[in-house]
Each structure stands twice: as structure tokens, then as C-alpha cells.
Design a protein around this motif. Structure first.
Motif, PDB file in Angstrom:
ATOM      1  N   SER A   1     -37.291 -18.375  65.544  1.00  0.00           N
ATOM      2  CA  SER A   1     -36.442 -19.435  66.073  1.00  0.00           C
ATOM      3  C   SER A   1     -36.548 -19.505  67.583  1.00  0.00           C
ATOM      4  N   LYS A   2     -36.438 -20.707  68.099  1.00  0.00           N
ATOM      5  CA  LYS A   2     -36.351 -20.890  69.542  1.00  0.00           C
ATOM      6  C   LYS A   2     -34.931 -20.601  70.026  1.00  0.00           C
ATOM      7  N   ASP A   3     -33.975 -20.661  69.108  1.00  0.00           N
ATOM      8  CA  ASP A   3     -32.595 -20.314  69.437  1.00  0.00           C
ATOM      9  C   ASP A   3     -32.516 -18.793  69.546  1.00  0.00           C
TER      10      ASP A   3
ATOM     11  N   LYS B   1     -37.433 -23.384  57.217  1.00  0.00           N
ATOM     12  CA  LYS B   1     -37.538 -22.237  58.129  1.00  0.00           C
ATOM     13  C   LYS B   1     -36.191 -21.536  58.301  1.00  0.00           C
ATOM     14  N   ILE B   2     -35.109 -22.278  58.500  1.00  0.00           N
ATOM     15  CA  ILE B   2     -33.793 -21.651  58.675  1.00  0.00           C
ATOM     16  C   ILE B   2     -33.317 -21.034  57.361  1.00  0.00           C
TER      17      ILE B   2
ATOM     18  N   GLN C   1     -37.863 -33.936  56.009  1.00  0.00           N
ATOM     19  CA  GLN C   1     -36.860 -33.117  56.700  1.00  0.00           C
ATOM     20  C   GLN C   1     -35.452 -33.561  56.297  1.00  0.00           C
TER      21      GLN C   1
ATOM     22  N   ASN D   1     -42.369 -26.063  55.481  1.00  0.00           N
ATOM     23  CA  ASN D   1     -42.780 -26.502  56.811  1.00  0.00           C
ATOM     24  C   ASN D   1     -41.751 -27.380  57.507  1.00  0.00           C
ATOM     25  N   THR D   2     -40.553 -27.426  56.958  1.00  0.00           N
ATOM     26  CA  THR D   2     -39.485 -28.190  57.601  1.00  0.00           C
ATOM     27  C   THR D   2     -38.544 -27.227  58.315  1.00  0.00           C
ATOM     28  N   LYS D   3     -37.715 -27.773  59.188  1.00  0.00           N
ATOM     29  CA  LYS D   3     -36.715 -26.935  59.864  1.00  0.00           C
ATOM     30  C   LYS D   3     -35.775 -26.300  58.843  1.00  0.00           C
TER      31      LYS D   3
ATOM     32  N   ASN E   1     -32.705 -31.271  54.410  1.00  0.00           N
ATOM     33  CA  ASN E   1     -31.354 -31.062  54.955  1.00  0.00           C
ATOM     34  C   ASN E   1     -30.284 -31.379  53.918  1.00  0.00           C
TER      35      ASN E   1
END
Length: 181
Positions: free
Chosen positions: A87-89, A59-60, A13, A54-56, A17
Motif C-alpha cells: 500500500s502507498k498508505d 489488493k486491499i 473497480q 488487479n483492482t484496488k 467495490n
């Protein structure tokens, strides 16, 4: 599980980033092609999706890729990548659904645009994004010849979000539509 998390997932991750930093920079500069494909030295969002799915960050990157494609006029890919984004946001998720609606509007598929604008309106209604979504919904209904539902969308905007800047435009639209009866 703890070892996998500590020695595989977290470092992966962090690497994702750091790889995404330049793509986000290009996106912020509205250099969408480079944001999508990279600059030769750093990865673009498409590579981040492939390499870190499969990382944040992976996904973003679907969201960023979708918005980038929307801005360069590739509406099919915009829909493809934005549809993959979850997204949960709820604010960002609502924006992604409205952006899908925008892509369908550009493709002149107004019925599908209405469907996505309705989804955007229903996701975590708020004073920031919902008025814009309602205005887009009203305009889409108008283009589709459904003035009754357009009026409902505009009145919902004015009644529930009267402090929004876009409410002034909605009031004009209401006046125009009611004047055409």
C-alpha cells in the motif's frame, strides 16, 4: 488506453467495490469467517482477491483477509495474505507489518516477529501507531531474552512518544528491566 480505462478498468473497480461492501460489513461485525468466505449471496474477501486481483478492492482484500485469518487463529494464512498486501498508505502498510509480527508471535517465532515489528516501527513513524509497535517490539525482545534491546525499544517509546497512553506501560517495563540488572 483511455477506452480500456473507461470501459473496462473503472467499471471493474466499481463492481469490485460493490462486491466488497458486504465483506467489509461482516469484517466490521467481527464475523471473520463470513467476511473471508462470503454469505452465499455476496462474495467474501477470498473471492474478491481471486476475481478482482488487479483492482484496488482486490489488493486491499489481502489486508482484510490477513487480519481476518489472524483473528480466527489461522496464523499461516494471516502471514500469507498480509505479505501479499502492499500500500502507498504508509499507516495501513505499517499496521500490516505489525500484524505479521503478531502472527509470528502467536506461532512462537519470536525472531521473525521482531523482524516485522522493526519494519513496522520504521514505516512512517507517527504518534498513533509507532508507540504500539515499539511496545510490541520491546515485549518480543524480552520474550527472546534480549533485555538490552527491549530496554532500547521501551526508552525510544518513552523518549519520543511520552504522550502516548502506552508510554505508562513502557515506563513500568523500563523500571522492571532496570531493577533486574
Amino acid at each position: 488506453i483511455i477506452l480500456i480505462n473507461r470501459f473496462y478498468i473503472v467499471p471493474r473497480q466499481e463492481k469490485a467495490n460493490s462486491e466488497m461492501f458486504m465483506a467489509e460489513k461482516y469484517f466490521g461485525e467481527q464475523n471473520y469467517e463470513v467476511a473471508l468466505n462470503g454469505d452465499g449471496n455476496s462474495l467474501g474477501f477470498l473471492d474478491i482477491i481471486d476475481n478482482y486481483k488487479n483492482t484496488k478492492a482486490g489488493k486491499i482484500s489481502n489486508y482484510y483477509a490477513g487480519i481476518s485469518y489472524l483473528n480466527v487463529g489461522d496464523y499461516d494464512n494471516a502471514i500469507k495474505y498480509l505479505s501479499k498486501f502492499k500500500s502507498k498508505d504508509q499507516y495501513v502498510f505499517g499496521l500490516s507489518r505489525a500484524a505479521i509480527g503478531d502472527a509470528y508471535m502467536e506461532k512462537n517465532e519470536i525472531g521473525k516477529a521482531i523482524e516485522y515489528y522493526k519494519k513496522a516501527v520504521s514505516i512512517k513513524p507517527n504518534k498513533v501507531t509507532t508507540p504500539e509497535f515499539l511496545n510490541k517490539l520491546g515485549m518480543a525482545y524480552e520474550l527472546n531474552g534480549d533485555n538490552a534491546n527491549a530496554l532500547k525499544a521501551y526508552k525510544n517509546l518513552v523518549d519520543n512518544y511520552s504522550e502516548a497512553t502506552i508510554a505508562i506501560e513502557a515506563k513500568r517495563s523500563i523500571g522492571r528491566l532496570e531493577g533486574n540488572k
